[in-house]
Write a protein that holds these residues in place. Structure first.
Motif, short mmCIF file in Angstrom:
data_model
loop_
_atom_site.label_atom_id
_atom_site.label_comp_id
_atom_site.label_asym_id
_atom_site.label_seq_id
_atom_site.Cartn_x
_atom_site.Cartn_y
_atom_site.Cartn_z
N SER A 206 -6.07 -45.33 24.45
CA SER A 206 -6.08 -43.88 24.59
C SER A 206 -5.81 -43.53 26.05
O SER A 206 -6.49 -44.02 26.95
CB SER A 206 -7.43 -43.30 24.17
OG SER A 206 -7.69 -43.53 22.81
N SER B 121 -6.29 -35.72 31.38
CA SER B 121 -4.86 -35.93 31.18
C SER B 121 -4.06 -35.25 32.29
O SER B 121 -4.30 -34.09 32.63
CB SER B 121 -4.43 -35.35 29.83
OG SER B 121 -3.02 -35.43 29.69
N HIS C 191 -8.06 -38.56 26.70
CA HIS C 191 -7.89 -38.62 25.25
C HIS C 191 -8.90 -39.60 24.66
O HIS C 191 -9.27 -40.59 25.30
CB HIS C 191 -6.49 -39.11 24.88
CG HIS C 191 -5.39 -38.18 25.25
ND1 HIS C 191 -4.97 -37.99 26.56
CD2 HIS C 191 -4.58 -37.39 24.48
CE1 HIS C 191 -3.96 -37.14 26.57
NE2 HIS C 191 -3.71 -36.76 25.33
N THR D 211 -8.70 -33.07 23.86
CA THR D 211 -7.91 -33.57 24.98
C THR D 211 -8.32 -32.82 26.25
O THR D 211 -8.21 -31.60 26.31
CB THR D 211 -6.40 -33.38 24.74
OG1 THR D 211 -6.04 -34.07 23.53
CG2 THR D 211 -5.58 -33.91 25.89
N SER E 24 -4.62 -40.62 20.19
CA SER E 24 -5.63 -41.59 20.61
C SER E 24 -5.47 -42.85 19.77
O SER E 24 -4.68 -42.87 18.81
CB SER E 24 -7.06 -41.04 20.44
OG SER E 24 -7.42 -40.99 19.07
N THR F 152 -2.29 -35.50 22.98
CA THR F 152 -3.38 -35.20 22.04
C THR F 152 -3.63 -36.33 21.05
O THR F 152 -4.44 -36.17 20.14
CB THR F 152 -3.21 -33.87 21.27
OG1 THR F 152 -2.19 -34.00 20.28
CG2 THR F 152 -2.89 -32.71 22.21
#
Length: 294
Positions: free
Chosen positions: A83, A94, A87, A211, A60, A58
């Motif tokens: 990132s 992700s 993200h 995210t 960046s 979560t």
């Protein structure tokens, strides 16, 4: 801050170190676009070294805790932040530590393309597990039996991760990392698993934490952090963990250190919580000092 767009990272010819801040779009080996930021060293002796920072889940490049780390590290070395996929402004979704190793490899390759002969990865939490796997999977040229041998070794360790010449780390720092996958022994990790595995949880991740999480389970399951820790040598490894980490208790860093053996140095930090949000300037300064001394 200037903007550049990178396709595949070019061959790593010797060049002078870049001295200006940059913001870039890097392409990982599977085609995912990754946002990245380069901050030059503000000190006198850090031109040869670049630190590549891998944030936690979560996070960046623009999160305050990440920028705080950049301000401290940049007094000792140049710093590349990025990132992870899913993200910030990066593309894709992700995979919570699996395909993210490709994102890190692209960032390390970019640091070398900017003229840095020595690159050290520093990862926090999920990023801590990624730097361990990256350190195991991307060997320095000639580390085994020549460049081709190193590439073959990467492929044998995990077929889904391709070798990219020049994308290896010269040293690895892993902060607040898990030792094993699927750990649910603490309440924060049970909440994280709900967010990753349930449709409602992924909506919370997308709109509450910005995210985007992939809906598919790992197949195959990637190399675990503790397995990776045993493969990083001869590169130096620093493991950092807080004794008040609410996510991963102290058996995790101890397992990692035991697996790495003499290659690892373990710091158990009194009163520290979890990852970059709990890393104060004193700890970040000590990490940066360890990086330049190695």
């Amino acid at each position: 801050m200037s903007s550049v767009s990178e396709g595949r990272i070019p061959d790593f010819a010797v060049r002078s170190v870049t001295r200006v801040p940059l913001r870039a779009a890097l392409r990982a080996d599977d085609g995912t676009w990754i946002e990245a930021v380069y901050d030059p060293c503000t000190g006198d002796d850090g031109g040869e070294t670049a630190i590549v920072v891998a944030h936690g889940f979560t996070g960046s490049v623009d999160r305050p805790a990440v920028r705080r780390a950049v301000r401290t590290f940049s007094r000792y070395a140049a710093v590349v932040t990025f990132s992870f996929r899913g993200h910030g402004r990066s593309g894709g979704f992700s995979t919570v530590g699996d395909r993210e190793v490709l994102d890190l490899a692209a960032a390390v390759g970019w640091a070398r393309s900017l003229g840095h002969r020595r690159v050290v990865t520093v990862g926090f939490s999920m990023g801590g597990s990624v730097v361990l796997r990256h350190g195991a999977l991307y060997a320095a040229p000639g580390a085994d039996d020549g460049d081709a041998g190193a590439d073959r070794d990467v492929a044998e360790r995990e077929g889904r991760t391709g070798a990219r010449t020049g994308a290896h780390a010269d040293a690895v720092v892993s902060v607040s990392a898990p030792a094993r996958w699927y750990y649910r022994g603490t309440a924060p990790m049970r909440r994280l698993h709900w967010m990753v595995t349930r449709p409602a949880g992924r909506l919370v991740g997308r709109y509450g934490f910005r995210t985007r999480i992939h809906r598919e389970a790992w197949d195959p399951v990637p190399l675990s952090p503790v397995e990776a820790a045993a493969l990083i040598a001869p590169a130096p490894l620093l493991l950092v963990h807080g004794d008040r980490d609410p996510y991963f208790p102290l058996d995790h860093p101890r397992m990692l250190a035991a697996a790495a053996g003499d290659a690892a140095e373990l710091w158990l930090e009194r009163g520290m919580g979890h990852a970059e949000n709990a890393a104060d300037e004193s700890l970040l300064t000590r990490i940066a000092d360890w990086v330049v001394r190695r």
